[in-house]
Design a protein around this motif. Sequence first.
Motif, short mmCIF file in Angstrom:
data_model
loop_
_atom_site.label_atom_id
_atom_site.label_comp_id
_atom_site.label_asym_id
_atom_site.label_seq_id
_atom_site.Cartn_x
_atom_site.Cartn_y
_atom_site.Cartn_z
N VAL A 271 0.85 -1.19 0.00
CA VAL A 271 0.00 0.00 0.00
C VAL A 271 0.89 1.24 0.00
CG1 VAL A 271 -1.79 1.27 1.23
CG2 VAL A 271 -1.81 -1.24 1.23
N PHE A 272 0.67 2.11 -0.99
CA PHE A 272 1.47 3.32 -1.15
C PHE A 272 0.55 4.54 -1.28
CE2 PHE A 272 3.93 -0.18 -2.87
CZ PHE A 272 5.18 0.01 -2.33
N VAL A 273 1.00 5.67 -0.77
CA VAL A 273 0.28 6.93 -0.92
C VAL A 273 1.23 7.94 -1.57
CG1 VAL A 273 -0.89 8.83 0.25
CG2 VAL A 273 -1.19 6.49 1.09
N ASP A 274 0.99 8.22 -2.84
CA ASP A 274 1.78 9.20 -3.59
C ASP A 274 3.29 8.95 -3.49
OD1 ASP A 274 -0.57 10.56 -4.40
OD2 ASP A 274 -0.62 11.62 -2.49
N ALA A 275 3.68 7.68 -3.53
CA ALA A 275 5.10 7.32 -3.48
C ALA A 275 5.72 7.50 -4.85
CB ALA A 275 5.24 5.87 -3.02
N SER A 276 7.03 7.60 -4.88
CA SER A 276 7.72 7.72 -6.17
C SER A 276 7.70 6.36 -6.88
CB SER A 276 9.18 8.16 -5.96
OG SER A 276 9.91 7.11 -5.33
N ALA B 18 9.04 -8.35 -2.03
CA ALA B 18 8.20 -8.15 -0.84
C ALA B 18 6.72 -8.16 -1.20
CB ALA B 18 8.57 -6.86 -0.13
N VAL B 19 6.37 -7.61 -2.37
CA VAL B 19 4.98 -7.58 -2.81
C VAL B 19 4.90 -7.87 -4.30
CG1 VAL B 19 4.38 -5.85 -1.05
CG2 VAL B 19 4.88 -5.10 -3.38
N SER B 20 3.72 -8.32 -4.73
CA SER B 20 3.51 -8.56 -6.16
C SER B 20 2.40 -7.69 -6.72
CB SER B 20 3.19 -10.04 -6.40
OG SER B 20 2.08 -10.44 -5.62
N ILE B 21 1.65 -7.02 -5.84
CA ILE B 21 0.57 -6.14 -6.25
C ILE B 21 0.77 -4.79 -5.56
CG2 ILE B 21 -1.94 -5.76 -6.24
CD1 ILE B 21 -2.24 -8.84 -5.98
N VAL B 22 0.54 -3.70 -6.29
CA VAL B 22 0.66 -2.36 -5.72
C VAL B 22 -0.73 -1.77 -5.55
CG1 VAL B 22 1.41 0.01 -6.21
CG2 VAL B 22 2.99 -1.90 -6.56
N GLN B 23 -0.99 -1.25 -4.36
CA GLN B 23 -2.26 -0.56 -4.07
C GLN B 23 -1.96 0.93 -3.98
OE1 GLN B 23 -4.83 -2.27 -1.06
NE2 GLN B 23 -5.24 -0.23 -0.23
N LEU B 24 -2.58 1.69 -4.88
CA LEU B 24 -2.39 3.14 -4.94
C LEU B 24 -3.48 3.81 -4.12
CD1 LEU B 24 -1.62 3.41 -8.76
CD2 LEU B 24 0.04 3.30 -6.87
N HIS B 25 -3.09 4.41 -3.01
CA HIS B 25 -4.06 4.95 -2.06
C HIS B 25 -3.98 6.48 -1.99
CE1 HIS B 25 -6.93 4.48 1.20
NE2 HIS B 25 -6.77 3.17 1.17
N GLY B 26 -3.32 7.08 -2.97
CA GLY B 26 -3.18 8.54 -2.96
C GLY B 26 -3.84 9.17 -4.16
N ASN B 27 -3.13 10.09 -4.79
CA ASN B 27 -3.66 10.80 -5.96
C ASN B 27 -2.88 10.43 -7.22
OD1 ASN B 27 -5.64 12.47 -4.53
ND2 ASN B 27 -3.82 13.29 -3.53
N GLU B 28 -2.54 9.16 -7.34
CA GLU B 28 -1.72 8.71 -8.45
C GLU B 28 -2.49 8.79 -9.76
OE1 GLU B 28 -0.42 6.77 -4.65
OE2 GLU B 28 -2.34 6.90 -5.69
N SER B 29 -1.75 9.01 -10.84
CA SER B 29 -2.36 9.20 -12.16
C SER B 29 -2.48 7.87 -12.91
CB SER B 29 -1.49 10.14 -12.99
OG SER B 29 -0.25 9.51 -13.28
#
Length: 191
Positions: A58-63, A75-86
């Motif tokens: 789970v990431f929030v507006d990460a690079s 560490a993970v195989s799926i990314v959860q975008l919890h911010g304002n990602e495009s």
Amino acid sequence: MTKIKICGLMTIEDIQAVNQARVDFAGFIFAGGRHHISLEQALKLRTELDTNIPSVGVFVDASMSEMLKVVKSGAVSIVQLHGNESEETITILHNHGVKVIQVFKSPQSKVLRTQADYLMVDSGKGDGQKLNWNNLQTTPDILAGAIDLNNVGEAIEQVHPQIIDVSRGVETNNKKDPLKIKQMVNRVHEL
């Protein structure tokens, strides 16, 4: 059968509990907050996690470099975008072979179309606020937002998501509770 993701895993005991309960997805939070863990912690937890359980970061507006570093580490195989990602962020992740969960935090507004593999509706930033399921403008793939043993049946009956996402709803005194995890997984898998 509805599936379940337990998010906010932080300890080996948490991992043992989700392994035993046979969850469908395990979530590690790389954004700030009470459940935040480092990449090093996530790697240790991933080695203990059942290899059949996909792990979600789970990431929030990460690079992009930060997210790809976590994925490439294993560490993970799926990314959860919890911010304002495009949508461009989703495209880049897809180009790297990464599945994406796009989170929308405003259930009253119409959810935009997304290229993400999963559409998730949540009440906010993991703050334990319950959604008003009657106001959803779309049926999400994943439903989150203050779901616990008392309301999970109603959530599934009203919204019909593919996946239920739970964190605080399986905690006692701010720690994951193995009994609540087992009960929640059993309940969700029954519905």
